[in-house]
Design a protein around this motif. Structure first.
Motif, PDB file in Angstrom:
ATOM      1  N   GLY A  29      -6.808  27.303  -8.313  1.00  0.00           N
ATOM      2  CA  GLY A  29      -6.254  28.440  -7.581  1.00  0.00           C
ATOM      3  C   GLY A  29      -7.296  29.122  -6.708  1.00  0.00           C
ATOM      4  O   GLY A  29      -7.013  29.501  -5.570  1.00  0.00           O
ATOM      5  N   ALA A  30      -8.517  29.289  -7.226  1.00  0.00           N
ATOM      6  CA  ALA A  30      -9.585  29.918  -6.443  1.00  0.00           C
ATOM      7  C   ALA A  30      -9.979  29.044  -5.254  1.00  0.00           C
ATOM      8  O   ALA A  30     -10.239  29.548  -4.161  1.00  0.00           O
ATOM      9  CB  ALA A  30     -10.798  30.178  -7.327  1.00  0.00           C
ATOM     10  N   THR A  31      -9.982  27.739  -5.447  1.00  0.00           N
ATOM     11  CA  THR A  31     -10.307  26.830  -4.354  1.00  0.00           C
ATOM     12  C   THR A  31      -9.227  26.870  -3.279  1.00  0.00           C
ATOM     13  O   THR A  31      -9.525  26.919  -2.078  1.00  0.00           O
ATOM     14  CB  THR A  31     -10.468  25.390  -4.880  1.00  0.00           C
ATOM     15  OG1 THR A  31     -11.481  25.378  -5.891  1.00  0.00           O
ATOM     16  CG2 THR A  31     -10.843  24.439  -3.768  1.00  0.00           C
ATOM     17  N   LEU A  32      -7.966  26.880  -3.683  1.00  0.00           N
ATOM     18  CA  LEU A  32      -6.875  26.969  -2.713  1.00  0.00           C
ATOM     19  C   LEU A  32      -6.887  28.308  -1.980  1.00  0.00           C
ATOM     20  O   LEU A  32      -6.602  28.364  -0.775  1.00  0.00           O
ATOM     21  CB  LEU A  32      -5.535  26.754  -3.411  1.00  0.00           C
ATOM     22  CG  LEU A  32      -5.267  25.333  -3.901  1.00  0.00           C
ATOM     23  CD1 LEU A  32      -3.969  25.290  -4.697  1.00  0.00           C
ATOM     24  CD2 LEU A  32      -5.226  24.364  -2.742  1.00  0.00           C
ATOM     25  N   ALA A  33      -7.235  29.365  -2.687  1.00  0.00           N
ATOM     26  CA  ALA A  33      -7.326  30.673  -2.040  1.00  0.00           C
ATOM     27  C   ALA A  33      -8.435  30.684  -0.991  1.00  0.00           C
ATOM     28  O   ALA A  33      -8.272  31.251   0.094  1.00  0.00           O
ATOM     29  CB  ALA A  33      -7.572  31.760  -3.075  1.00  0.00           C
ATOM     30  N   LEU A  34      -9.554  30.060  -1.299  1.00  0.00           N
ATOM     31  CA  LEU A  34     -10.651  29.983  -0.335  1.00  0.00           C
ATOM     32  C   LEU A  34     -10.246  29.183   0.901  1.00  0.00           C
ATOM     33  O   LEU A  34     -10.516  29.587   2.034  1.00  0.00           O
ATOM     34  CB  LEU A  34     -11.887  29.357  -0.980  1.00  0.00           C
ATOM     35  CG  LEU A  34     -13.100  29.164  -0.060  1.00  0.00           C
ATOM     36  CD1 LEU A  34     -13.605  30.512   0.439  1.00  0.00           C
ATOM     37  CD2 LEU A  34     -14.183  28.404  -0.779  1.00  0.00           C
ATOM     38  N   ILE A  35      -9.560  28.076   0.703  1.00  0.00           N
ATOM     39  CA  ILE A  35      -9.096  27.259   1.826  1.00  0.00           C
ATOM     40  C   ILE A  35      -8.115  28.048   2.680  1.00  0.00           C
ATOM     41  O   ILE A  35      -8.186  28.027   3.920  1.00  0.00           O
ATOM     42  CB  ILE A  35      -8.474  25.950   1.312  1.00  0.00           C
ATOM     43  CG1 ILE A  35      -9.549  25.055   0.707  1.00  0.00           C
ATOM     44  CG2 ILE A  35      -7.751  25.210   2.432  1.00  0.00           C
ATOM     45  CD1 ILE A  35      -9.007  23.866  -0.042  1.00  0.00           C
ATOM     46  N   GLY A  36      -7.203  28.757   2.046  1.00  0.00           N
ATOM     47  CA  GLY A  36      -6.251  29.569   2.797  1.00  0.00           C
ATOM     48  C   GLY A  36      -6.921  30.683   3.574  1.00  0.00           C
ATOM     49  O   GLY A  36      -6.584  30.950   4.733  1.00  0.00           O
ATOM     50  N   LEU A  38     -10.007  30.715   4.681  1.00  0.00           N
ATOM     51  CA  LEU A  38     -10.729  30.130   5.813  1.00  0.00           C
ATOM     52  C   LEU A  38      -9.774  29.766   6.942  1.00  0.00           C
ATOM     53  O   LEU A  38     -10.100  29.943   8.120  1.00  0.00           O
ATOM     54  CB  LEU A  38     -11.516  28.897   5.364  1.00  0.00           C
ATOM     55  CG  LEU A  38     -12.690  29.167   4.431  1.00  0.00           C
ATOM     56  CD1 LEU A  38     -13.333  27.858   4.003  1.00  0.00           C
ATOM     57  CD2 LEU A  38     -13.699  30.071   5.094  1.00  0.00           C
ATOM     58  N   GLY A  39      -8.611  29.269   6.594  1.00  0.00           N
ATOM     59  CA  GLY A  39      -7.620  28.943   7.619  1.00  0.00           C
ATOM     60  C   GLY A  39      -7.218  30.165   8.418  1.00  0.00           C
ATOM     61  O   GLY A  39      -7.175  30.138   9.656  1.00  0.00           O
ATOM     62  N   TRP A  40      -6.923  31.259   7.718  1.00  0.00           N
ATOM     63  CA  TRP A  40      -6.542  32.480   8.419  1.00  0.00           C
ATOM     64  C   TRP A  40      -7.699  33.029   9.243  1.00  0.00           C
ATOM     65  O   TRP A  40      -7.496  33.538  10.348  1.00  0.00           O
ATOM     66  CB  TRP A  40      -6.061  33.540   7.431  1.00  0.00           C
ATOM     67  CG  TRP A  40      -4.695  33.264   6.919  1.00  0.00           C
ATOM     68  CD1 TRP A  40      -4.373  32.880   5.650  1.00  0.00           C
ATOM     69  CD2 TRP A  40      -3.465  33.329   7.637  1.00  0.00           C
ATOM     70  NE1 TRP A  40      -3.024  32.698   5.543  1.00  0.00           N
ATOM     71  CE2 TRP A  40      -2.432  32.968   6.757  1.00  0.00           C
ATOM     72  CE3 TRP A  40      -3.146  33.654   8.950  1.00  0.00           C
ATOM     73  CZ2 TRP A  40      -1.112  32.934   7.143  1.00  0.00           C
ATOM     74  CZ3 TRP A  40      -1.808  33.611   9.335  1.00  0.00           C
ATOM     75  CH2 TRP A  40      -0.821  33.253   8.439  1.00  0.00           C
ATOM     76  N   LEU A  41      -8.917  32.946   8.708  1.00  0.00           N
ATOM     77  CA  LEU A  41     -10.076  33.459   9.445  1.00  0.00           C
ATOM     78  C   LEU A  41     -10.332  32.670  10.728  1.00  0.00           C
ATOM     79  O   LEU A  41     -10.806  33.227  11.715  1.00  0.00           O
ATOM     80  CB  LEU A  41     -11.331  33.408   8.564  1.00  0.00           C
ATOM     81  CG  LEU A  41     -11.468  34.485   7.517  1.00  0.00           C
ATOM     82  CD1 LEU A  41     -12.671  34.216   6.629  1.00  0.00           C
ATOM     83  CD2 LEU A  41     -11.574  35.846   8.153  1.00  0.00           C
ATOM     84  N   ALA A  80     -16.766  34.273  11.330  1.00  0.00           N
ATOM     85  CA  ALA A  80     -16.241  34.930  10.126  1.00  0.00           C
ATOM     86  C   ALA A  80     -16.074  33.924   8.987  1.00  0.00           C
ATOM     87  O   ALA A  80     -16.372  34.233   7.826  1.00  0.00           O
ATOM     88  CB  ALA A  80     -14.912  35.606  10.437  1.00  0.00           C
ATOM     89  N   ALA A  81     -15.613  32.714   9.305  1.00  0.00           N
ATOM     90  CA  ALA A  81     -15.473  31.686   8.271  1.00  0.00           C
ATOM     91  C   ALA A  81     -16.841  31.285   7.730  1.00  0.00           C
ATOM     92  O   ALA A  81     -17.008  31.086   6.522  1.00  0.00           O
ATOM     93  CB  ALA A  81     -14.738  30.471   8.842  1.00  0.00           C
TER      94      ALA A  81
END
Length: 92
Positions: A29-36, A38-41, A80-81
């Motif tokens: 979950g933490a890895t998916l949150a980080l990927i998400g 970064l995508g938004w950033l 930012a990413a």
């Protein structure tokens, strides 16, 4: 009696091993949150620059605002990413 020259490297190695084990425990979950995140950033600043540039082009006679603000948004998003990724590499 203990020899400090032998104890210090052992303690340092144990601390490094404990830190490595703790870092590997990041969940899915933490890895998916980080990927998400970064995508938004990366995506949102160029889109904001694109929409702002299009609005400025329509209200003024110039035609360069869209492209320049789009590139500015790409730069800001990548920066930012990069900062978000770099946060995890600093020890507290």
């Amino acid at each position: 009696m203990s020899d400090p020259d032998l104890i210090d490297p052992i303690r340092r190695a144990q601390r490094d091993q404990d830190r490595a084990v703790a870092e590997k425990r990041r969940g899915t979950g933490a890895t998916l949150a980080l990927i998400g995140t970064l995508g938004w950033l990366i995506v949102l600043p160029p889109l904001a620059g694109l929409f702002l540039g299009r609005w400025l082009d329509r209200t003024s006679d110039g035609r360069f605002w869209t492209l320049s603000l789009l590139f500015t948004g790409v730069f800001v998003g990548c920066w930012a990413a990069w900062r978000r990724i770099d946060e995890g590499h600093h020890d507290d």
